[in-house]
Design a protein around this motif. Structure first.
Motif, PDB file in Angstrom:
ATOM      1  N   ARG A 440       0.811  -1.219   0.000  1.00  0.00           N
ATOM      2  CA  ARG A 440       0.000   0.000   0.000  1.00  0.00           C
ATOM      3  C   ARG A 440       0.844   1.268   0.000  1.00  0.00           C
ATOM      4  NH1 ARG A 440      -3.237  -3.885   1.337  1.00  0.00           N
ATOM      5  NH2 ARG A 440      -5.502  -3.672   1.061  1.00  0.00           N
ATOM      6  N   ARG A 441       2.100   1.152   0.363  1.00  0.00           N
ATOM      7  CA  ARG A 441       2.972   2.329   0.404  1.00  0.00           C
ATOM      8  C   ARG A 441       3.807   2.488  -0.868  1.00  0.00           C
ATOM      9  NH1 ARG A 441       6.315   1.986   5.845  1.00  0.00           N
ATOM     10  NH2 ARG A 441       7.045   4.039   5.125  1.00  0.00           N
ATOM     11  N   LEU A 442       3.752   1.504  -1.754  1.00  0.00           N
ATOM     12  CA  LEU A 442       4.530   1.579  -2.987  1.00  0.00           C
ATOM     13  C   LEU A 442       3.745   2.310  -4.074  1.00  0.00           C
ATOM     14  CD1 LEU A 442       6.061  -2.022  -3.082  1.00  0.00           C
ATOM     15  CD2 LEU A 442       7.262   0.123  -2.607  1.00  0.00           C
ATOM     16  N   ALA A 443       4.375   3.246  -4.741  1.00  0.00           N
ATOM     17  CA  ALA A 443       3.734   4.043  -5.793  1.00  0.00           C
ATOM     18  C   ALA A 443       3.852   3.322  -7.123  1.00  0.00           C
ATOM     19  CB  ALA A 443       4.375   5.422  -5.866  1.00  0.00           C
ATOM     20  N   ALA A 444       3.018   2.305  -7.297  1.00  0.00           N
ATOM     21  CA  ALA A 444       3.039   1.504  -8.520  1.00  0.00           C
ATOM     22  C   ALA A 444       1.629   1.025  -8.825  1.00  0.00           C
ATOM     23  CB  ALA A 444       3.977   0.302  -8.368  1.00  0.00           C
ATOM     24  N   GLY A 445       1.328   0.892 -10.109  1.00  0.00           N
ATOM     25  CA  GLY A 445      -0.003   0.459 -10.519  1.00  0.00           C
ATOM     26  C   GLY A 445      -0.288  -0.991 -10.203  1.00  0.00           C
ATOM     27  N   SER A 446       0.745  -1.839 -10.185  1.00  0.00           N
ATOM     28  CA  SER A 446       0.599  -3.257  -9.842  1.00  0.00           C
ATOM     29  C   SER A 446       1.705  -3.651  -8.877  1.00  0.00           C
ATOM     30  CB  SER A 446       0.692  -4.146 -11.091  1.00  0.00           C
ATOM     31  OG  SER A 446      -0.369  -3.882 -11.987  1.00  0.00           O
ATOM     32  N   VAL A 447       1.342  -4.380  -7.839  1.00  0.00           N
ATOM     33  CA  VAL A 447       2.315  -4.889  -6.869  1.00  0.00           C
ATOM     34  C   VAL A 447       2.163  -6.401  -6.830  1.00  0.00           C
ATOM     35  CG1 VAL A 447       3.139  -4.851  -4.493  1.00  0.00           C
ATOM     36  CG2 VAL A 447       2.171  -2.763  -5.518  1.00  0.00           C
ATOM     37  N   TRP A 448       3.254  -7.099  -7.068  1.00  0.00           N
ATOM     38  CA  TRP A 448       3.266  -8.559  -7.154  1.00  0.00           C
ATOM     39  C   TRP A 448       4.038  -9.102  -5.963  1.00  0.00           C
ATOM     40  CZ3 TRP A 448       0.481  -9.987 -11.481  1.00  0.00           C
ATOM     41  CH2 TRP A 448       0.311  -9.001 -12.458  1.00  0.00           C
ATOM     42  N   ILE A 449       3.388  -9.937  -5.160  1.00  0.00           N
ATOM     43  CA  ILE A 449       3.987 -10.433  -3.929  1.00  0.00           C
ATOM     44  C   ILE A 449       4.301 -11.918  -4.082  1.00  0.00           C
ATOM     45  CG2 ILE A 449       3.655 -10.750  -1.438  1.00  0.00           C
ATOM     46  CD1 ILE A 449       1.712  -8.321  -1.593  1.00  0.00           C
ATOM     47  N   ASN A 450       5.573 -12.243  -3.979  1.00  0.00           N
ATOM     48  CA  ASN A 450       6.059 -13.625  -4.085  1.00  0.00           C
ATOM     49  C   ASN A 450       5.686 -14.263  -5.425  1.00  0.00           C
ATOM     50  OD1 ASN A 450       7.072 -13.415  -1.456  1.00  0.00           O
ATOM     51  ND2 ASN A 450       5.177 -14.181  -0.563  1.00  0.00           N
ATOM     52  N   ARG A 451       5.625 -13.455  -6.478  1.00  0.00           N
ATOM     53  CA  ARG A 451       5.328 -13.996  -7.803  1.00  0.00           C
ATOM     54  C   ARG A 451       5.760 -13.012  -8.889  1.00  0.00           C
ATOM     55  NH1 ARG A 451       0.910 -16.127  -9.255  1.00  0.00           N
ATOM     56  NH2 ARG A 451       1.633 -15.754 -11.376  1.00  0.00           N
ATOM     57  N   ASN A 452       5.799 -13.542 -10.112  1.00  0.00           N
ATOM     58  CA  ASN A 452       6.149 -12.696 -11.247  1.00  0.00           C
ATOM     59  C   ASN A 452       4.921 -11.930 -11.722  1.00  0.00           C
ATOM     60  OD1 ASN A 452       4.981 -15.188 -12.223  1.00  0.00           O
ATOM     61  ND2 ASN A 452       5.557 -14.520 -14.278  1.00  0.00           N
ATOM     62  N   SER A 453       5.107 -11.070 -12.725  1.00  0.00           N
ATOM     63  CA  SER A 453       4.012 -10.243 -13.235  1.00  0.00           C
ATOM     64  C   SER A 453       3.181 -11.047 -14.229  1.00  0.00           C
ATOM     65  CB  SER A 453       4.550  -8.967 -13.894  1.00  0.00           C
ATOM     66  OG  SER A 453       5.411  -9.308 -14.967  1.00  0.00           O
ATOM     67  N   ASP A 454       2.362 -11.925 -13.701  1.00  0.00           N
ATOM     68  CA  ASP A 454       1.526 -12.813 -14.504  1.00  0.00           C
ATOM     69  C   ASP A 454       0.177 -12.146 -14.739  1.00  0.00           C
ATOM     70  OD1 ASP A 454       0.467 -14.967 -15.784  1.00  0.00           O
ATOM     71  OD2 ASP A 454       0.031 -16.102 -13.952  1.00  0.00           O
ATOM     72  N   LEU A 455       0.019 -11.522 -15.905  1.00  0.00           N
ATOM     73  CA  LEU A 455      -1.204 -10.781 -16.201  1.00  0.00           C
ATOM     74  C   LEU A 455      -2.411 -11.707 -16.251  1.00  0.00           C
ATOM     75  CD1 LEU A 455       0.041  -8.394 -19.032  1.00  0.00           C
ATOM     76  CD2 LEU A 455      -0.251  -7.869 -16.610  1.00  0.00           C
ATOM     77  N   SER A 456      -3.547 -11.206 -15.781  1.00  0.00           N
ATOM     78  CA  SER A 456      -4.789 -11.965 -15.853  1.00  0.00           C
ATOM     79  C   SER A 456      -5.891 -11.047 -16.355  1.00  0.00           C
ATOM     80  CB  SER A 456      -5.170 -12.529 -14.479  1.00  0.00           C
ATOM     81  OG  SER A 456      -5.431 -11.487 -13.564  1.00  0.00           O
ATOM     82  N   PRO A 457      -6.824 -11.565 -17.166  1.00  0.00           N
ATOM     83  CA  PRO A 457      -7.871 -10.719 -17.744  1.00  0.00           C
ATOM     84  C   PRO A 457      -8.739 -10.012 -16.708  1.00  0.00           C
ATOM     85  CG  PRO A 457      -7.800 -12.836 -18.857  1.00  0.00           C
ATOM     86  CD  PRO A 457      -6.903 -12.946 -17.663  1.00  0.00           C
ATOM     87  N   GLN A 458      -8.871 -10.607 -15.523  1.00  0.00           N
ATOM     88  CA  GLN A 458      -9.747 -10.028 -14.509  1.00  0.00           C
ATOM     89  C   GLN A 458      -9.149  -8.809 -13.819  1.00  0.00           C
ATOM     90  OE1 GLN A 458      -8.639 -13.163 -14.626  1.00  0.00           O
ATOM     91  NE2 GLN A 458     -10.410 -14.485 -14.972  1.00  0.00           N
ATOM     92  N   SER A 459      -7.872  -8.541 -14.048  1.00  0.00           N
ATOM     93  CA  SER A 459      -7.164  -7.520 -13.274  1.00  0.00           C
ATOM     94  C   SER A 459      -6.765  -6.324 -14.129  1.00  0.00           C
ATOM     95  CB  SER A 459      -5.900  -8.122 -12.647  1.00  0.00           C
ATOM     96  OG  SER A 459      -6.211  -9.270 -11.884  1.00  0.00           O
ATOM     97  N   PRO A 460      -6.970  -5.104 -13.635  1.00  0.00           N
ATOM     98  CA  PRO A 460      -6.514  -3.926 -14.375  1.00  0.00           C
ATOM     99  C   PRO A 460      -4.998  -3.776 -14.292  1.00  0.00           C
ATOM    100  CG  PRO A 460      -7.430  -3.264 -12.262  1.00  0.00           C
ATOM    101  CD  PRO A 460      -7.673  -4.744 -12.382  1.00  0.00           C
ATOM    102  N   TYR A 461      -4.404  -3.317 -15.373  1.00  0.00           N
ATOM    103  CA  TYR A 461      -2.951  -3.158 -15.438  1.00  0.00           C
ATOM    104  C   TYR A 461      -2.634  -1.782 -16.002  1.00  0.00           C
ATOM    105  CZ  TYR A 461       1.943  -4.328 -16.475  1.00  0.00           C
ATOM    106  OH  TYR A 461       3.318  -4.350 -16.518  1.00  0.00           O
ATOM    107  N   GLY A 462      -1.736  -1.075 -15.355  1.00  0.00           N
ATOM    108  CA  GLY A 462      -1.346   0.251 -15.804  1.00  0.00           C
ATOM    109  C   GLY A 462      -0.457   0.907 -14.761  1.00  0.00           C
TER     110      GLY A 462
END
Length: 492
Positions: A440-462
């Motif tokens: 919550r303190r990181l200034a980023a559109g997506s935060v991935w915890i213990n995983r790579n940036s695996d895009l999913s259709p259900q999730s907004p990305y930007g």
């Protein structure tokens, strides 16, 4: 075809013509681009390049097709998009090989791009017959107050060379589901999979011209952005080009959504699973797509107490990664996109060494031997990097990462946020409280915890900050391609 999935396609089978109004066409200006295969530096094919006349024809064709598309019932549009998803699935092998020809992404990962595009098409197809507006009461009135969402008409989607199929899923699928037609402008460096996708749209029964595919360079891109028939532009790429696009779009006040670059931080805390953290940092950093990804975790921040143990594991994985022919299914790391990219990345490395921005601990050279003709670079790691240096602040877009140390959460967050970018961030920790709090303190559109940036259709990305505006994916991505209308009806 009977060709093995690990075998290049014959050059004369690569799609090279503009796809406008359902037909393959030559450029009206006669402009072409000799596509170079990054793995060997030799010509792949000569691709037609769209100019202003071609763009105009594509936009007009799309406008006509959009009127037909929006006249269909929601059920019919939904079914056609499901048919398109089925066609992409059936064509995954060929799309995967074309993807390798485009930008030499290893065949080990390439079909995954097609699978991701299929998922997005299928996801957005499901929204077509469920999309709805809303109605709200109006103060002191008994009026009917309707809020509707309508398509823009014709949307221009400008795709990058490093993931055209992914952008087709994120952008084109959402635009179609929202009721728009699309003029897709792929990079001249990666035209083959987009052109094949355009053919699949026709094979699935979509109206000719609903998806026009016009490979081009800056000239075609500017013509598309400035065209008065374009309702919205969706651009994925670099910040420098984004400035040019935004300036051109201002001519007609055309709205633009962007997904731009990143200099993403990967925070490795002392309680992380170090084997998993090292593997993720290696793949998400210099190895995956040779670092040519907006999601690259190019700044790796490691807590002091586990720094030495992490570095031992991390460097072992980086140095063991197989590099070579992208059509070999055992290969993880392929070349970078071009000679110009090779020169730029090597210049960045040499400058960092000369100016003492950090200590080079592995890599830093172009590979020779049997790989000398291709654009292969060693995965490169700098340690003790100054977070204020260009090495840490400028997007390298290559297999180069910076390692930094931190003592505690506050210092890690301060280092991570001290950048003009804000697309992704990564956290490695087994502490759930820390994971939530730091995210919550990181200034980023997506935060991935213990995983790579695996895009999913259900999730907004930007992104935040210089990493872009708007979102792709999820319901938010659908709404990017719709404009809001208010209808108010007086009641007696």
């Amino acid at each position: 075809m009977t060709t093995s999935p690990a075998t290049p396609l014959p050059p004369d089978t690569l799609p090279t013509g503009l796809l406008i109004a359902g037909d393959s066409a030559k450029s009206a200006s006669g402009s072409t681009h000799q596509h170079i295969y990054p793995a060997n530096g030799r010509p792949n094919a000569t691709v037609e390049m769209a100019g202003a006349t071609d763009i105009d024809r594509a936009v007009r064709s799309a406008a006509e097709a959009q009127r037909e598309w929006i006249s269909y019932t929601p059920e019919r549009r939904r079914d056609l998009m499901i048919d398109l998803a089925d066609a992409v699935r059936a064509d995954t092998e060929l799309l995967g090989r074309l993807n390798v020809h485009d930008f030499a992404v290893p065949i080990l990962m390439s079909p995954g791009h097609a699978a991701l595009a299929e998922k997005y098409i299928r996801y957005y197809a499901g929204h077509i017959d469920k999309a709805n507006g809303s109605s709200t009461p109006v103060s002191d009135k008994f009026d009917i107050n309707l809020i509707e969402r309508e398509p823009y008409g014709v949307v221009g989607v400008i795709a990058p060379w490093n993931g055209p199929l992914v952008v087709i899923g994120l952008g084109v699928a959402a635009a179609l589901a929202a009721g728009n037609a699309v003029v897709l402008k792929p990079s001249e460096y990666a035209p083959f999979t987009p052109l094949r996708f355009g053919q699949l749209c026709l094979d699935a029964g979509m109206p000719p011209g609903l998806v026009n595919v016009v490979p081009s360079g800056p000239e075609g891109g500017e013509a598309l952005v400035r065209h008065p028939g374009i309702g919205k532009i969706h651009f994925t790429g670099g910040g420098h080009t984004a400035h040019t696009i935004l300036a051109a779009a201002a001519h007609n006040l055309t709205p633009v959504s962007t997904e731009l670059g990143g200099k993403s931080a990967n925070l490795v805390f002392a309680d992380a699973d170090l084997d998993s953290a090292a593997q993720l940092a290696a793949f998400q950093g210099p190895l995956g797509q040779s670092g040519q990804s907006c999601a690259c975790g190019s700044r790796i921040l490691v807590q002091n107490s586990i720094y030495d143990r992490f570095m031992e594991k991390f460097l072992a994985m980086v140095n063991a990664a197989p590099i070579g022919d992208p059509f070999d299914p055992q290969i993880l790391v392929g070349p970078v996109i071009s000679q110009a990219a090779t020169d730029r990345i090597l210049h960045t490395i040499d400058r960092a060494r000369t100016e003492g921005m950090g200590e080079l601990v592995t890599g830093g050279r172009r590979l020779g031997g049997e790989l000398a003709a291709g654009y292969y670079l060693e995965p490169t790691v700098f340690t003790d990097v100054d977070n204020r240096s260009p090495l840490a602040r400028e997007e390298t877009f290559g297999p180069v990462v910076s390692i930094m140390r931190f003592d505690d959460e506050d210092q890690a967050i301060a280092l991570a946020n001290d950048t003009t970018y804000g697309l992704n961030a990564f956290i490695q920790t087994r502490d759930l409280t820390r994971a939530h709090g730091v995210a919550r303190r990181l200034a980023a559109g997506s935060v991935w915890i213990n995983r790579n940036s695996d895009l999913s259709p259900q999730s907004p990305y930007g992104g935040y900050k210089h990493s872009g505006t708007g979102r792709a994916g999820g319901l938010e991505g659908l709404h990017e391609f719709q404009q809001v209308k208010n209808i108010r009806i007086a009641m007696p």
